[in-house]
Design a protein around this motif. Sequence first.
Motif, PDB file in Angstrom:
ATOM      1  N   GLU A  32       1.219  -1.243  -0.001  1.00  0.00           N
ATOM      2  CA  GLU A  32      -0.150   0.050  -0.048  1.00  0.00           C
ATOM      3  C   GLU A  32       0.867   1.242   0.239  1.00  0.00           C
ATOM      4  OE1 GLU A  32      -2.815   0.260   3.011  1.00  0.00           O
ATOM      5  OE2 GLU A  32      -3.780  -1.490   2.184  1.00  0.00           O
ATOM      6  N   LEU A  33       1.487   1.190  -0.231  1.00  0.00           N
ATOM      7  CA  LEU A  33       2.975   2.403   0.580  1.00  0.00           C
ATOM      8  C   LEU A  33       4.306   1.925  -0.210  1.00  0.00           C
ATOM      9  CD1 LEU A  33       3.496   2.936   3.905  1.00  0.00           C
ATOM     10  CD2 LEU A  33       1.545   3.679   2.658  1.00  0.00           C
ATOM     11  N   PRO A  34       3.970   2.896  -1.591  1.00  0.00           N
ATOM     12  CA  PRO A  34       4.822   2.738  -3.205  1.00  0.00           C
ATOM     13  C   PRO A  34       5.862   3.414  -2.172  1.00  0.00           C
ATOM     14  CG  PRO A  34       2.654   3.499  -3.819  1.00  0.00           C
ATOM     15  CD  PRO A  34       2.599   3.630  -2.193  1.00  0.00           C
ATOM     16  N   VAL A  35       6.032   4.607  -1.917  1.00  0.00           N
ATOM     17  CA  VAL A  35       7.276   5.158  -1.271  1.00  0.00           C
ATOM     18  C   VAL A  35       8.327   3.623  -0.840  1.00  0.00           C
ATOM     19  CG1 VAL A  35       6.727   6.036   1.432  1.00  0.00           C
ATOM     20  CG2 VAL A  35       8.599   6.686  -0.392  1.00  0.00           C
ATOM     21  N   LEU A  36       8.049   3.259   0.253  1.00  0.00           N
ATOM     22  CA  LEU A  36       8.677   2.079  -0.122  1.00  0.00           C
ATOM     23  C   LEU A  36       9.402   1.090  -0.403  1.00  0.00           C
ATOM     24  CD1 LEU A  36       6.553   0.984   3.367  1.00  0.00           C
ATOM     25  CD2 LEU A  36       8.702   2.406   3.596  1.00  0.00           C
ATOM     26  N   ALA A  42      15.115   4.599  -6.396  1.00  0.00           N
ATOM     27  CA  ALA A  42      16.140   6.026  -7.047  1.00  0.00           C
ATOM     28  C   ALA A  42      16.970   6.241  -6.374  1.00  0.00           C
ATOM     29  CB  ALA A  42      14.647   6.912  -6.557  1.00  0.00           C
ATOM     30  N   VAL A  43      17.338   5.797  -4.816  1.00  0.00           N
ATOM     31  CA  VAL A  43      18.926   6.106  -4.529  1.00  0.00           C
ATOM     32  C   VAL A  43      19.648   4.965  -4.502  1.00  0.00           C
ATOM     33  CG1 VAL A  43      20.159   6.072  -2.261  1.00  0.00           C
ATOM     34  CG2 VAL A  43      17.906   7.057  -2.170  1.00  0.00           C
ATOM     35  N   LEU A  44      19.677   4.103  -4.732  1.00  0.00           N
ATOM     36  CA  LEU A  44      20.543   3.283  -6.054  1.00  0.00           C
ATOM     37  C   LEU A  44      20.563   3.309  -6.874  1.00  0.00           C
ATOM     38  CD1 LEU A  44      20.807   2.076  -2.709  1.00  0.00           C
ATOM     39  CD2 LEU A  44      21.113  -0.122  -4.548  1.00  0.00           C
ATOM     40  N   ALA A  45      19.663   4.035  -7.726  1.00  0.00           N
ATOM     41  CA  ALA A  45      19.439   4.105  -9.502  1.00  0.00           C
ATOM     42  C   ALA A  45      20.397   5.772  -9.224  1.00  0.00           C
ATOM     43  CB  ALA A  45      18.618   4.045 -10.540  1.00  0.00           C
ATOM     44  N   TRP A 143       9.553  -9.098  -1.207  1.00  0.00           N
ATOM     45  CA  TRP A 143       9.091  -8.898  -3.125  1.00  0.00           C
ATOM     46  C   TRP A 143       7.735  -9.714  -2.125  1.00  0.00           C
ATOM     47  CZ3 TRP A 143      13.698 -11.521  -5.087  1.00  0.00           C
ATOM     48  CH2 TRP A 143      15.083 -10.733  -5.612  1.00  0.00           C
ATOM     49  N   ALA A 144       7.734 -10.983  -1.858  1.00  0.00           N
ATOM     50  CA  ALA A 144       6.607 -11.814  -1.669  1.00  0.00           C
ATOM     51  C   ALA A 144       5.276 -11.266  -0.454  1.00  0.00           C
ATOM     52  CB  ALA A 144       6.689 -13.093  -0.668  1.00  0.00           C
ATOM     53  N   GLU A 145       5.870 -10.288   0.043  1.00  0.00           N
ATOM     54  CA  GLU A 145       4.890  -9.157   0.805  1.00  0.00           C
ATOM     55  C   GLU A 145       4.241  -8.129  -0.127  1.00  0.00           C
ATOM     56  OE1 GLU A 145       5.925  -7.764   4.344  1.00  0.00           O
ATOM     57  OE2 GLU A 145       5.426  -9.765   5.450  1.00  0.00           O
ATOM     58  N   ARG A 146       5.474  -7.513  -1.253  1.00  0.00           N
ATOM     59  CA  ARG A 146       5.038  -6.607  -1.785  1.00  0.00           C
ATOM     60  C   ARG A 146       3.521  -7.051  -3.105  1.00  0.00           C
ATOM     61  NH1 ARG A 146       9.982  -4.228  -4.525  1.00  0.00           N
ATOM     62  NH2 ARG A 146       9.818  -6.067  -5.683  1.00  0.00           N
ATOM     63  N   ALA A 147       4.241  -8.379  -3.495  1.00  0.00           N
ATOM     64  CA  ALA A 147       3.235  -9.348  -4.441  1.00  0.00           C
ATOM     65  C   ALA A 147       2.622  -9.638  -3.488  1.00  0.00           C
ATOM     66  CB  ALA A 147       4.228 -10.727  -4.874  1.00  0.00           C
ATOM     67  N   GLY A 148       1.849 -10.230  -2.163  1.00  0.00           N
ATOM     68  CA  GLY A 148       0.599 -10.352  -1.767  1.00  0.00           C
ATOM     69  C   GLY A 148       0.860 -11.962  -1.418  1.00  0.00           C
ATOM     70  N   ARG A 149       2.226 -12.175  -1.680  1.00  0.00           N
ATOM     71  CA  ARG A 149       2.538 -14.221  -1.404  1.00  0.00           C
ATOM     72  C   ARG A 149       2.866 -14.180   0.176  1.00  0.00           C
ATOM     73  NH1 ARG A 149       5.730 -12.890  -6.046  1.00  0.00           N
ATOM     74  NH2 ARG A 149       7.457 -13.150  -4.395  1.00  0.00           N
ATOM     75  N   PRO A 150       2.304 -14.929   0.703  1.00  0.00           N
ATOM     76  CA  PRO A 150       2.912 -15.895   1.590  1.00  0.00           C
ATOM     77  C   PRO A 150       4.616 -15.835   2.129  1.00  0.00           C
ATOM     78  CG  PRO A 150       1.610 -17.405   1.034  1.00  0.00           C
ATOM     79  CD  PRO A 150       1.875 -16.723  -0.508  1.00  0.00           C
ATOM     80  N   VAL A 151       5.105 -15.597   2.976  1.00  0.00           N
ATOM     81  CA  VAL A 151       6.915 -15.040   3.585  1.00  0.00           C
ATOM     82  C   VAL A 151       7.083 -16.701   3.526  1.00  0.00           C
ATOM     83  CG1 VAL A 151       8.470 -14.751   5.279  1.00  0.00           C
ATOM     84  CG2 VAL A 151       5.914 -13.910   5.457  1.00  0.00           C
ATOM     85  N   PRO A 152       8.082 -16.549   2.025  1.00  0.00           N
ATOM     86  CA  PRO A 152       8.843 -17.743   1.823  1.00  0.00           C
ATOM     87  C   PRO A 152       9.184 -18.908   3.058  1.00  0.00           C
ATOM     88  CG  PRO A 152       9.658 -15.537   1.058  1.00  0.00           C
ATOM     89  CD  PRO A 152       8.718 -15.559   1.407  1.00  0.00           C
ATOM     90  N   GLY A 153       9.657 -20.394   2.490  1.00  0.00           N
ATOM     91  CA  GLY A 153      10.199 -20.296   3.800  1.00  0.00           C
ATOM     92  C   GLY A 153      11.632 -20.532   3.417  1.00  0.00           C
ATOM     93  N   PRO A 154      12.106 -21.138   4.827  1.00  0.00           N
ATOM     94  CA  PRO A 154      13.542 -21.213   4.384  1.00  0.00           C
ATOM     95  C   PRO A 154      14.340 -21.750   3.162  1.00  0.00           C
ATOM     96  CG  PRO A 154      13.065 -21.968   6.924  1.00  0.00           C
ATOM     97  CD  PRO A 154      11.610 -22.284   5.583  1.00  0.00           C
ATOM     98  N   ALA A 155      13.947 -23.150   2.389  1.00  0.00           N
ATOM     99  CA  ALA A 155      14.157 -23.371   1.445  1.00  0.00           C
ATOM    100  C   ALA A 155      13.397 -23.294   0.300  1.00  0.00           C
ATOM    101  CB  ALA A 155      13.305 -25.441   1.051  1.00  0.00           C
ATOM    102  N   THR A 258      11.219  -1.969   7.277  1.00  0.00           N
ATOM    103  CA  THR A 258      10.211  -0.330   8.522  1.00  0.00           C
ATOM    104  C   THR A 258       9.108  -0.543   8.052  1.00  0.00           C
ATOM    105  OG1 THR A 258      12.171   1.193   8.814  1.00  0.00           O
ATOM    106  CG2 THR A 258       9.727   1.466   8.169  1.00  0.00           C
ATOM    107  N   GLY A 259       8.998  -0.800   6.583  1.00  0.00           N
ATOM    108  CA  GLY A 259       7.279  -1.698   6.006  1.00  0.00           C
ATOM    109  C   GLY A 259       7.691  -2.636   7.140  1.00  0.00           C
TER     110      GLY A 259
END
Length: 333
Positions: A32-36, A42-45, A143-155, A258-259
């Motif tokens: 919901e917060l694109p700034v994150l 933008a900084v790294l670019a 990446w997973a949280e931004r896409a709405g996927r479950p948190v990936p497991g260790p494997a 922080t997100g």
Amino acid sequence: MTVAPRTAAASAAAVRPRSGTLPVPRPRALQELPVLTRLPVAVLAALLLLSVLAPGAAAAAALPIAVVGAVVGIPHGAVDHLVPWWWSGGRQAPRRTLALVTAGYAAVAAAAAAALLLLPTPALAAALVLSAVHFGRGEVVAWAERAGRPVPGPATDLLPCAAHGLAVVGLLLWVDPATTDPWVRALSPAIADAALASRTPGLVLVAVTVAAATAWLLARGRVPDAGELLLIAAVFAVAPPLAAFGAYFGLWHAVRHTGRLLDLARPAGGGPGWGPAARRLARAGALPSAVALAAVAALWQLGDVAGLQAQVSVLLALTFPHAAVVWALDRRG
């Protein structure tokens, strides 16, 4: 025959969890917060562009960027001691329990700092490996949280996780040894010698892993994830090492974590916007951040080089308990 549109109440009832069903996922800050996402990119670019077009200016700014990045990144771990209560929905931890948890957290950090002093080679090697895993996991989880996927497991997502960690830690060690060797050698001459001896195969390993992970992500349609991995690898390959790490740590890794903290700090009912969660997070992290920044200021009095080396040691020591908290948060997710 026409179907009347659903009212808001009917729509809410349709998604309300019933007995025995899974709850509806709460909105995530990284969605919901694109700034994150936009701010780190933008900084790294901008740093990449500066390093290509004006390498002298980038080199001159490397040390200040490293210091600013360390300072800006400190608050993202300032509420680690509250995370277990926040993920369980508690508003406030019992004082005695909180004191014990905080003391345990500090004890782990102190033990790591002592190990860096007394057993620098194995302690630094462990810290570097742990940092690579922590950064890689942090990215694939974001990446997973931004896409709405479950948190990936260790494997899960092992290849992009490894590529991200290697791009940060590996390139930091191997791209410009003339710059990084003095810093590493001050902590452990043996690790510095090993980094120099493994430079060529290490760079090949990073290139192959990043290329394979990029292809793996593109094959799954994860174009933004692939683009961000390539951006990070390009920054650490081209920008001055200290500038690359300072910008990445303070304005990429810390911002995205922080997100996740905003998700935890948000009231159970959601509430309007993210303002209450941000204020709760700011209040909770103010005192620990102030203490940490005061320590950084005191260490800086040692001088530019010695001060930054001391800050690096402190950050490495704090990596151990912080990574443990984030690992537990991932397991909970």
